[in-house]
Write a protein that holds these residues in place. Structure first.
Motif, PDB file in Angstrom:
ATOM      1  N   GLU A  68      34.304  32.912  35.298  1.00  0.00           N
ATOM      2  CA  GLU A  68      35.619  33.467  34.965  1.00  0.00           C
ATOM      3  C   GLU A  68      35.623  34.989  34.943  1.00  0.00           C
ATOM      4  N   ASN A  69      34.481  35.618  34.733  1.00  0.00           N
ATOM      5  CA  ASN A  69      34.402  37.075  34.699  1.00  0.00           C
ATOM      6  C   ASN A  69      34.240  37.699  36.080  1.00  0.00           C
ATOM      7  N   ASN A  70      34.009  36.882  37.091  1.00  0.00           N
ATOM      8  CA  ASN A  70      33.761  37.399  38.432  1.00  0.00           C
ATOM      9  C   ASN A  70      35.080  37.469  39.210  1.00  0.00           C
ATOM     10  N   ILE A  71      35.920  38.390  38.797  1.00  0.00           N
ATOM     11  CA  ILE A  71      37.245  38.552  39.404  1.00  0.00           C
ATOM     12  C   ILE A  71      37.153  38.878  40.898  1.00  0.00           C
ATOM     13  N   PRO A  72      36.224  39.755  41.331  1.00  0.00           N
ATOM     14  CA  PRO A  72      36.133  40.010  42.775  1.00  0.00           C
ATOM     15  C   PRO A  72      35.866  38.725  43.582  1.00  0.00           C
ATOM     16  N   SER A  73      35.014  37.842  43.082  1.00  0.00           N
ATOM     17  CA  SER A  73      34.735  36.596  43.792  1.00  0.00           C
ATOM     18  C   SER A  73      35.976  35.703  43.822  1.00  0.00           C
ATOM     19  N   GLN A  74      36.705  35.675  42.732  1.00  0.00           N
ATOM     20  CA  GLN A  74      37.940  34.897  42.702  1.00  0.00           C
ATOM     21  C   GLN A  74      38.927  35.416  43.747  1.00  0.00           C
ATOM     22  N   LYS A  75      39.022  36.734  43.860  1.00  0.00           N
ATOM     23  CA  LYS A  75      39.933  37.337  44.843  1.00  0.00           C
ATOM     24  C   LYS A  75      39.509  37.005  46.272  1.00  0.00           C
ATOM     25  N   VAL A  76      38.201  36.974  46.535  1.00  0.00           N
ATOM     26  CA  VAL A  76      37.714  36.612  47.867  1.00  0.00           C
ATOM     27  C   VAL A  76      38.185  35.201  48.224  1.00  0.00           C
ATOM     28  N   LEU A  77      38.023  34.277  47.296  1.00  0.00           N
ATOM     29  CA  LEU A  77      38.451  32.905  47.547  1.00  0.00           C
ATOM     30  C   LEU A  77      39.959  32.840  47.755  1.00  0.00           C
ATOM     31  N   GLU A  78      40.709  33.464  46.874  1.00  0.00           N
ATOM     32  CA  GLU A  78      42.167  33.402  46.956  1.00  0.00           C
ATOM     33  C   GLU A  78      42.701  34.050  48.227  1.00  0.00           C
ATOM     34  N   ARG A  79      42.105  35.150  48.664  1.00  0.00           N
ATOM     35  CA  ARG A  79      42.537  35.809  49.912  1.00  0.00           C
ATOM     36  C   ARG A  79      42.302  34.919  51.132  1.00  0.00           C
ATOM     37  N   ASN A  80      41.387  33.978  50.989  1.00  0.00           N
ATOM     38  CA  ASN A  80      41.082  33.067  52.096  1.00  0.00           C
ATOM     39  C   ASN A  80      41.768  31.719  51.948  1.00  0.00           C
ATOM     40  N   GLY A  81      42.727  31.620  51.048  1.00  0.00           N
ATOM     41  CA  GLY A  81      43.542  30.414  50.944  1.00  0.00           C
ATOM     42  C   GLY A  81      43.062  29.371  49.954  1.00  0.00           C
ATOM     43  N   PHE A  82      41.989  29.644  49.228  1.00  0.00           N
ATOM     44  CA  PHE A  82      41.526  28.705  48.209  1.00  0.00           C
ATOM     45  C   PHE A  82      42.526  28.689  47.057  1.00  0.00           C
ATOM     46  N   ILE A  83      42.695  27.508  46.471  1.00  0.00           N
ATOM     47  CA  ILE A  83      43.618  27.311  45.362  1.00  0.00           C
ATOM     48  C   ILE A  83      42.808  27.017  44.101  1.00  0.00           C
ATOM     49  N   LEU A  84      43.113  27.729  43.020  1.00  0.00           N
ATOM     50  CA  LEU A  84      42.471  27.478  41.733  1.00  0.00           C
ATOM     51  C   LEU A  84      42.889  26.094  41.249  1.00  0.00           C
ATOM     52  N   THR A  85      41.914  25.249  40.949  1.00  0.00           N
ATOM     53  CA  THR A  85      42.222  23.880  40.528  1.00  0.00           C
ATOM     54  C   THR A  85      41.844  23.570  39.095  1.00  0.00           C
ATOM     55  N   ALA A  86      40.868  24.289  38.547  1.00  0.00           N
ATOM     56  CA  ALA A  86      40.431  23.970  37.184  1.00  0.00           C
ATOM     57  C   ALA A  86      39.555  25.083  36.635  1.00  0.00           C
ATOM     58  N   ALA A  87      39.508  25.134  35.310  1.00  0.00           N
ATOM     59  CA  ALA A  87      38.556  25.988  34.597  1.00  0.00           C
ATOM     60  C   ALA A  87      37.806  25.071  33.647  1.00  0.00           C
ATOM     61  N   ASP A  88      36.490  25.159  33.669  1.00  0.00           N
ATOM     62  CA  ASP A  88      35.694  24.328  32.768  1.00  0.00           C
ATOM     63  C   ASP A  88      36.070  24.645  31.326  1.00  0.00           C
ATOM     64  N   GLU A  89      36.061  23.630  30.496  1.00  0.00           N
ATOM     65  CA  GLU A  89      36.434  23.831  29.093  1.00  0.00           C
ATOM     66  C   GLU A  89      35.311  24.427  28.271  1.00  0.00           C
ATOM     67  N   ASP A  90      34.084  24.179  28.656  1.00  0.00           N
ATOM     68  CA  ASP A  90      32.937  24.677  27.908  1.00  0.00           C
ATOM     69  C   ASP A  90      32.287  25.836  28.640  1.00  0.00           C
ATOM     70  N   ASN A  91      31.614  26.700  27.895  1.00  0.00           N
ATOM     71  CA  ASN A  91      30.833  27.766  28.497  1.00  0.00           C
ATOM     72  C   ASN A  91      29.533  27.171  29.018  1.00  0.00           C
TER      73      ASN A  91
END
Length: 175
Positions: A129-152
Motif C-alpha cells: 500500500e505504501n508503494n504508490i509509484p508501483s500502483q501508478k505503473v499498474l493503473e497507467r497500464n489498465g490494471f484495476i484495483l480489486t482488493a486490499a488485504d485486511e491484515d498487515n
C-alpha cells in the motif's frame, strides 16, 4: 521509449547479480527482502538457473528492462500461468531509474507479450500500500484495483507494517 525488454538468459547472471546487489536496500524499503543468501553469488546463480528452467515451457516469462545503453535498469516477469489463463506480474526498477517512465513502458511491453501468448487471459498484480509509484505503473497500464488485504503482511527493516493491494488486467482487451 528509453527502455526495451530482453528475455532472461544464462549470460545475464553476473550483470543481474550486480544490479540486484546495488539496489538491495532500495528494494527492501518497499518489498519483502529476498534474504541474505540471495546476495551470495553461488546461491543467486542457482536461483538464476532455476528461473531459466521455469521459463523453458513458457509457464513463466522473465525479462530484463534495459536502457538505450543496454544496461539493466529493472526486471519484469510474468509467472505461474494457471489453467484459467491467469499469470502474476512482478517488476522492480533500480533506484537511479525511477520516475523516468521506464517501469510503465516495460509493463506495457510485457502486456503485449502476454497478449501474444495463446493461453494468457488475465494478469494479476500486487504491491504494498505504501508503494504508490508501483500502483501508478499498474493503473497507467489498465490494471484495476480489486482488493486490499485486511491484515498487515509485510514489515520492513524499519519496523513499518504494510498491507498488500491487489490488481487485475484483462489481457483479452490487448489482443
Amino acid at each position: 521509449m528509453n527502455v526495451y525488454l530482453s528475455k532472461l538468459s544464462e549470460g545475464d547472471a553476473e550483470e543481474l547479480f550486480q544490479f540486484e546487489s546495488i539496489n538491495r536496500a532500495f528494494f527492501e524499503q518497499m518489498i519483502p527482502s529476498r534474504g541474505d543468501l540471495y546476495y551470495e553469488y553461488e546461491t543467486f546463480y542457482s536461483y538464476h538457473l532455476q528461473l531459466l528452467e521455469e521459463q523453458k515451457n513458457e509457464q513463466c516469462l522473465f525479462y530484463l528492462m534495459r536502457n538505450t545503453d543496454s544496461h539493466i535498469v529493472g526486471r519484469v516477469n510474468l509467472i505461474d500461468l494457471d489453467e484459467e489463463g491467469m499469470m502474476s506480474i512482478g517488476y522492480r526498477i533500480g533506484e537511479l531509474f525511477i520516475g523516468k517512465g521506464m517501469a510503465t513502458e516495460a509493463v506495457r511491453l510485457i502486456i503485449e507479450k502476454a497478449a501474444a501468448h495463446p493461453k494468457v487471459k488475465r494478469i494479476s498484480g500486487k504491491t504494498t500500500e505504501n508503494n504508490i509509484p508501483s500502483q501508478k505503473v499498474l493503473e497507467r497500464n489498465g490494471f484495476i484495483l480489486t482488493a486490499a488485504d485486511e491484515d498487515n503482511f509485510y514489515t520492513n527493516d524499519r519496523g513499518e507494517s504494510f498491507r498488500f493491494v491487489q490488481y487485475i488486467l484483462d489481457v483479452e482487451g490487448h489482443k
